[in-house]
Design an enzyme around this catalytic site. Structure first.
Site, PDB file in Angstrom:
ATOM      1  CB  ALA A 178       1.111  13.131 -15.203  1.00 26.77           C
ATOM      2  CB  SER A 183       3.357  11.106 -17.592  1.00 26.77           C
ATOM      3  OG  SER A 183       3.122  10.505 -18.040  1.00 26.77           O
ATOM      4  CG  HIS A 185       1.986   6.839 -19.555  1.00 28.85           C
ATOM      5  ND1 HIS A 185       1.655   5.416 -20.153  1.00 28.85           N
ATOM      6  CD2 HIS A 185       1.361   7.179 -19.123  1.00 28.85           C
ATOM      7  CE1 HIS A 185       0.673   4.871 -19.868  1.00 28.85           C
ATOM      8  NE2 HIS A 185       0.518   5.265 -18.921  1.00 28.85           N
ATOM      9  CG  ASP A 195     -10.945  -7.918 -20.169  1.00 24.30           C
ATOM     10  OD1 ASP A 195     -11.300  -8.606 -21.749  1.00 24.30           O
ATOM     11  OD2 ASP A 195     -11.552  -8.965 -19.341  1.00 24.30           O
ATOM     12  CD  GLU A 240      -3.634   5.088 -12.927  1.00 24.14           C
ATOM     13  OE1 GLU A 240      -4.401   6.572 -13.137  1.00 24.14           O
ATOM     14  OE2 GLU A 240      -3.071   5.059 -13.293  1.00 24.14           O
ATOM     15  CG  HIS A 243       0.075   3.355 -14.819  1.00 25.04           C
ATOM     16  ND1 HIS A 243       0.337   3.961 -15.278  1.00 25.04           N
ATOM     17  CD2 HIS A 243       1.128   2.735 -14.741  1.00 25.04           C
ATOM     18  CE1 HIS A 243       1.310   4.501 -15.394  1.00 25.04           C
ATOM     19  NE2 HIS A 243       2.059   3.616 -15.381  1.00 25.04           N
TER      20      HIS A 243
END
Length: 271
Positions: A178, A183, A185, A195, A240, A243
């Site tokens: 982004a 973003s 984040h 995982d 996604e 996320h």
């Protein structure tokens, strides 16, 4: 988790803002290698990790009330969330963060940080997943503006090296990282979780035991799968299944019940 250090700074508008020092998390993230096919997001996971970065943008579509589930669109329904809730801030290309924004941070694990208002719930979710016998791994959380700029610039350079014009290179880069300021984040409410036995950020995450557990239980801890399947036209982001975004427990469970994404939920409550 240890105590955090509070730092004072001023935004571009001159407003005094408090944040907590986040030390290793953002510094590690800045040094990550970003590749076109296999990209690493955030700071380096533990040794042996091969987590790759998440594409963050796609073509956005128009949100229409008729696209929502019938019960969700009912004018008689009331909702748990409010457009003014701090946990429901929308960040995307059309709704960038204000210049100079920095959250007050608190530590998670593996050197990552997040907004202090959601870290306790995030760690409770990780602990509960592990108690179920699974191995979740945070591979990205909060990113500073500088880290986001570095990731974006790296992808632009790759496009230029491939012979693209600057305009096309920036457009291509925006499909995987982004634009800085857009973003989630940077907001501090987003976690990329994989995982331990499959650290690839692609759709194979969906079938891992960790993601199956998180998708089923994340709402109990106030998180939603932010970019669910079938919603790319609304979110502007590809599917996604790694996320997760904090929105608060009541809203998270309501969003899951309604089968909507955050943009659709905000439209329902007048956001």
């Amino acid at each position: 988790m240890g105590p955090t250090k509070r730092v004072r700074y001023r935004s571009a508008q001159g407003r005094s803002i408090t944040r907590r020092g986040f030390l290793a998390g953002a510094l590690l993230a800045a040094g990550c290698a970003v590749a076109t096919a296999s990209r690493v997001i955030g700071s380096a996971p533990p040794a042996g990790s091969n987590a790759t970065s998440s594409p963050e943008t796609a073509d956005a579509g128009d949100l229409r009330q008729t696209d929502l589930p019938v019960d969700a669109a009912s004018p008689a329904r009331t909702y748990n969330g409010s457009p003014n809730d701090w946990s429901l801030v929308l960040v995307n290309a059309e709704n960038p963060l204000p210049e100079g924004y920095e959250p007050a941070l608190a530590p998670l694990e593996q050197g990552f940080y997040a907004d202090e208002r959601c870290t306790a719930e995030a760690m409770s979710m990780m602990d509960a997943c592990r108690e179920a016998g699974l191995s979740p791994l945070i591979c990205s959380a909060y990113r500073s503006k500088e880290v986001q700029e570095g990731l974006f610039a790296n992808n632009v350079q790759k496009g230029l090296a491939a012979g693209l014009s600057l305009e096309d290179a920036r457009a291509e880069a925006g499909k995987s990282v982004a634009v800085p300021g857009a973003s989630e984040h940077q907001l501090g409410f987003a976690l990329d979780i994989v995982d331990l036995n499959n650290q690839n950020l692609d759709e194979t995450q969906e079938s891992t035991p960790v993601q199956q557990w998180l998708i089923e239980h994340c709402g109990k801890f106030g998180f939603i799968l932010r970019y669910p399947t079938g919603k790319s036209a609304v979110t502007g982001i590809i599917y996604e299944p790694w996320h997760y975004r904090y929105v608060g427990r009541e809203v998270a469970e309501e969003i899951r019940e309604l089968g909507v994404c955050l943009e659709e939920y905000l439209a329902l409550i007048g956001g």
